[in-house]
Scaffold this motif. Structure first.
Motif, PDB file in Angstrom:
ATOM      1  N   GLU A   1       0.814  -1.215   0.000  1.00 35.61           N
ATOM      2  CA  GLU A   1       0.000   0.000   0.000  1.00 35.61           C
ATOM      3  C   GLU A   1       0.850   1.268   0.000  1.00 35.61           C
ATOM      4  OE1 GLU A   1      -2.835   0.091   3.117  1.00 35.61           O
ATOM      5  OE2 GLU A   1      -3.712   1.998   2.499  1.00 35.61           O
TER       6      GLU A   1
ATOM      7  N   SER B   1     -12.571   8.160  -6.668  1.00 34.99           N
ATOM      8  CA  SER B   1     -13.820   7.672  -7.268  1.00 34.99           C
ATOM      9  C   SER B   1     -14.201   8.564  -8.449  1.00 34.99           C
ATOM     10  CB  SER B   1     -14.947   7.669  -6.226  1.00 34.99           C
ATOM     11  OG  SER B   1     -15.276   9.000  -5.857  1.00 34.99           O
TER      12      SER B   1
ATOM     13  N   GLU C   1      -1.637   2.036  -7.174  1.00 31.63           N
ATOM     14  CA  GLU C   1      -2.821   1.198  -6.985  1.00 31.63           C
ATOM     15  C   GLU C   1      -3.636   1.677  -5.786  1.00 31.63           C
ATOM     16  OE1 GLU C   1       0.286  -0.863  -9.210  1.00 31.63           O
ATOM     17  OE2 GLU C   1       0.234   0.139  -7.256  1.00 31.63           O
ATOM     18  N   SER C   2      -2.957   1.987  -4.672  1.00 31.61           N
ATOM     19  CA  SER C   2      -3.670   2.459  -3.482  1.00 31.61           C
ATOM     20  C   SER C   2      -4.328   3.803  -3.734  1.00 31.61           C
ATOM     21  CB  SER C   2      -2.698   2.564  -2.300  1.00 31.61           C
ATOM     22  OG  SER C   2      -2.142   1.317  -1.996  1.00 31.61           O
ATOM     23  N   ARG C   3      -3.625   4.686  -4.472  1.00 28.97           N
ATOM     24  CA  ARG C   3      -4.192   6.002  -4.758  1.00 28.97           C
ATOM     25  C   ARG C   3      -5.445   5.874  -5.625  1.00 28.97           C
ATOM     26  NH1 ARG C   3      -1.511  10.575  -3.881  1.00 28.97           N
ATOM     27  NH2 ARG C   3       0.454   9.416  -3.733  1.00 28.97           N
ATOM     28  N   ALA C   4      -5.409   4.885  -6.547  1.00 28.63           N
ATOM     29  CA  ALA C   4      -6.578   4.684  -7.402  1.00 28.63           C
ATOM     30  C   ALA C   4      -7.760   4.152  -6.600  1.00 28.63           C
ATOM     31  CB  ALA C   4      -6.232   3.721  -8.542  1.00 28.63           C
ATOM     32  N   GLN C   5      -7.489   3.300  -5.591  1.00 30.82           N
ATOM     33  CA  GLN C   5      -8.568   2.753  -4.778  1.00 30.82           C
ATOM     34  C   GLN C   5      -9.238   3.819  -3.919  1.00 30.82           C
ATOM     35  OE1 GLN C   5      -6.883  -0.469  -2.563  1.00 30.82           O
ATOM     36  NE2 GLN C   5      -6.655  -1.808  -4.355  1.00 30.82           N
ATOM     37  N   LEU C   6      -8.493   4.883  -3.581  1.00 33.95           N
ATOM     38  CA  LEU C   6      -9.027   5.916  -2.706  1.00 33.95           C
ATOM     39  C   LEU C   6      -9.713   7.052  -3.471  1.00 33.95           C
ATOM     40  CD1 LEU C   6      -6.122   6.151  -0.097  1.00 33.95           C
ATOM     41  CD2 LEU C   6      -8.345   5.075   0.201  1.00 33.95           C
TER      42      LEU C   6
END
Length: 765
Positions: free
Chosen positions: A204, A261, A254-259
């Motif tokens: 992460e 919307s 990847e973590s930045r994309a998950q956070l």
């Protein structure tokens, strides 16, 4: 008319077009603003997330690193106590340490001159026991300071044989004159960070560590890592040398994309479409309903604003007179309600009473379980009180854990009966989450008008009665009397005089000898305080000590006694080879001060006194106030080398548990068991049991209040270690105590069963 009639539709259409355009523009602008607001909110949430992870990692790394440092210090302490030539024992300890912390490259025991004495794990090529350990000359002054202060020294990063960056922890073995060398532990920085960083965060986060200008993580270095975006950072400085290790954290892609919307984009597009739709509807209906809509909207807005203003005024009025946590009247609201009760019932034949209720030891719940549990308990108390109070009775929160209760009853007996019912209803315990909390209360009662005609006087006098109830043992109530006012005034004056006496140097210390029961040798001196008031009379110690504890001055008194005793002991060390130890009483306020153990250690070092010559006397009541905190404090004192004495054993909350779990060296038998010892079988049984128990646990015993040879003979028979009392000497001034230390011990002719037995005066040292 026709011209005017034809012009009106045109004007309405133009107004409709202008309004439609304005709606489109406003809606689009609002959508854009909302789009940016949502994006800002996402960024803020992402920053909070990263900063939360940074705080978690910082706390985790700090805790793990402190645990490793503590393990090294314990290993150094064992080496200091047993000597650095421990052979197989050292090998086993080092093996356990390296197995538990695999990211340490090696452990080495160094001579005071930094020569390698013993080593575990790999060494740089060519370095073996007997060689000088490579430490930069810049660190030699810090190593000298570390020997004097017992501090840890951490070297700047160095490249290990495999190229990985590492640092060396150097811990003194022994302090001052007892210094026997150093313990060196080489830590591989990348391996340690990788091991201590929680596994769930590896994918992460991106992490970079820089120590003293050198990049130490990741290893091997990653190209372009300096130019990457970092979202948070923190520093660690375990040895407080202002050259800290800086950690920088950044989210992976990847973590930045998950956070993030698509909501902001959806809002932007939807807002623009809705703006166009609303503009079209407005343009279609503007000619028919514009005026009606404007008037209706104006009326609704006006009604809404009036309603909101009324609600705001009601809320402000409520908050001004009520407590936000419990919803009870606050100090202002309680005062107003009590004034109303006085106006309404002040001339009645019935009794108007004000109760001042304070929860006993509520601070312990806040300290042990947290303020959230404490706040919920405060909210439960009024609900419990409602079961014994009438609807017209007043309950208000005065502040903290204090409540005001105003009642009107037919007689004083009914008021006092109500106070008893309140205490009993609070004894039932409170279930909050998974906790079952038990708490008691103390109540002070003031009656109108005998205890005051104003609300301020009633509250003040009820508070005075509350103090009386707490002083009598808590979980009870007291009614204000004029004698209480005089006592409160006396305490106030005495508290002021104590502070003046401390500033003017009116306090002095005296010493009472403590002798060996078998040989009558002088082994110790108890430090006692005496105060002659400026008006000429002697103030009893039990009086000024009690007032000092109640008013918070006891810490300064204890500090004065401790400093004077150590100063005198430093002088006596120069007179005789084996000076007696000094016993000093420690109050609860001193024991609970942050850094008390370190402060005493500094004073011992300042006066160059061995820690074993200082006995700190702590009462049983102080021990049980906070078992966990006191255990840590006593363990620190014991590690320094001071002796812990339980004073007045047997009269408080005597428990075998703290004799077992606390590092106690001496138990003092209270004088109440010694006074009737020759004639009272129960006192004999208790004293014999205490002496036998202490003997079996490896502790010494001191009997207080010994005044007759018969008492001394029985104490010898019970294997009591030491005794003090008027049989040997009353408390004496410093000069007379010094004469006793030199050998002038007038009690040496006291023998068994009243017979005279002469002891060699040379033994009295």
């Amino acid at each position: 008319m026709s011209t005017t009639a034809g012009r009106l539709p045109t004007m309405r259409r133009r107004r409709g077009l202008w309004l439609a355009g304005l709606i489109v523009l406003t809606g689009c602008l609002g959508a854009v603003l909302l789009f940016h607001a949502l994006q800002s909110a996402e960024r803020a949430a992402m920053e909070r997330h990263v900063h939360g992870l940074a705080s978690f990692i910082e706390a985790d790394l700090s805790r793990d690193l402190q645990e490793q440092i503590n393990a090294q210090q314990r290993m150094a302490t064992r080496l200091a106590l047993g000597g650095i030539d421990q052979g197989e024992l050292w090998e086993n300890n080092a093996e356990l340490f390296l197995r538990h912390y695999p990211y340490y490259r090696k452990l080495a025991v160094l001579e005071p001159d930094l020569t390698v004495h013993a080593v575990r794990s790999g060494l740089p090529p060519g370095l073996a026991p007997g060689d000088r350990y490579p430490v930069d000359a810049d660190y030699h002054p810090r190593l000298e300071q570390a020997v004097e202060r017992g501090e840890l020294v951490i070297t700047r990063p160095e490249h290990l044989p495999d190229g990985a960056p590492g640092i060396t922890f150097i811990t003194p073995i022994g302090q001052g004159e007892a210094h026997a060398g150093f313990l060196a532990a080489v830590l591989v920085i990348p391996d340690s960070i990788q091991a201590m960083l929680p596994a769930m965060l590896h994918d992460e986060l991106r992490l970079r560590a820089v120590h003293r200008g050198r990049e130490v993580y990741p290893f091997p270095a990653v190209d372009g890592i300096e130019s990457r975006q970092w979202d948070a950072e923190f520093t660690l400085d375990p040895d407080d040398d202002e050259e800290s290790m800086t950690f920088m954290l950044g989210l992976t892609d990847e973590s930045r994309a998950q956070l993030t919307s698509v909501l902001p984009n959806v809002v932007l597009v939807s807002g623009m479409l809705l703006s166009c739709l609303f503009a079209l509807v407005a343009w279609l209906g503007i000619n028919a309903a514009a005026q009606t809509r404007v008037l209706a909207d104006s009326n609704r807005r006006l009604e809404s604003e009036v309603h909101e203003r009324e609600q705001a005024e009601e809320t402000l009025a409520f908050l001004a007179t009520h407590d936000s946590l419990t919803g009870l009247p606050n100090r202002t609201g309680s005062t107003e309600r009590i004034e109303q009760l006085i106006r309404r019932h002040g001339d009645d034949d019935r009794q108007l009473a004000l109760m001042f209720l304070d929860l006993d030891q509520f601070k312990d719940i806040n300290d042990s379980l947290g303020h959230q549990i404490g706040d919920r308990l405060l909210c439960e108390v009024p609900r419990r009180l409602a079961g014994v109070l009438r609807e017209q009775d007043l309950v208000g929160r005065h502040g903290g854990d204090e409540f005001l209760i105003a009642v009107v009853r037919d007689s004083r007996d009914q008021v006092e009966q109500l106070a008893g019912n309140i205490l009993r209803t609070l004894d039932g315990g409170f279930a909050i989450d998974d906790h079952r909390l038990f708490i008691s209360a103390s109540i002070g009662i003031a009656f109108y008008p005998d205890s005051g005609r104003s609300v301020a006087d009633l509250i003040q006098n009820a508070d005075t009665a509350l103090f009386k109830a707490k002083h009598a043992g808590r979980n009870q109530f007291a009614v204000f009397t004029r004698e209480m006012f005089a006592q409160a005034q006396h305490r106030l004056n005495l508290s002021r005089d104590i502070r003046h006496a401390l500033e003017d140097g009116d306090f002095r210390v005296v010493y009472q000898p403590i002798v060996d029961v078998d040989s009558l040798e002088l082994v110790g001196l108890e430090t006692l305080l005496r105060w002659q008031h400026q008006k000429g009379y002697m103030v009893p110690p039990q009086e000024f000590i009690r007032v000092a504890e109640e008013t918070g001055v006891i810490g300064r008194l204890g500090q004065f006694a401790l400093d004077q005793a150590l100063s005198d002991l430093a002088r006596w060390q120069e007179l005789v080879d084996r000076p007696p130890w000094i016993a000093v009483n420690v109050s609860g306020a001193q024991a609970h001060e942050s850094g008390f153990a370190e402060q005493v250690s500094v004073m011992l070092h300042q006066y160059r006194i061995a820690p074993a010559l200082l006995h700190l006397e702590i009462t049983e009541e102080v021990l049980i106030e906070n078992l966990l905190r006191n255990r840590r404090m006593l363990q620190k004192l014991d590690e320094i080398g001071m002796r812990i004495v339980v004073d007045d054993f047997g009269v408080g909350y005597s428990s075998l548990a703290y004799l077992k779990n606390f590092p106690i060296s001496v138990v003092k038998i209270d004088r109440s068991f010694v006074r009737e010892l020759p004639t009272d079988p129960e006192d004999q049984a208790i004293t014999r049991t205490i002496c036998g128990l202490a003997h079996e646990l490896g502790m010494r015993t001191v009997a207080e209040g010994v005044e007759s040879p018969e008492q001394l003979e029985l104490l010898r028979r019970y294997r009591c270690s030491h005794a003090q009392g008027f049989l040997f000497s009353r408390p004496v001034e410093r000069a007379e105590a010094e004469a006793m230390i030199r050998g002038d011990c007038r009690w040496l002719d006291v023998g068994e069963s009243g017979d005279k037995r002469r002891i060699d005066p040379g033994q009295a040292h």
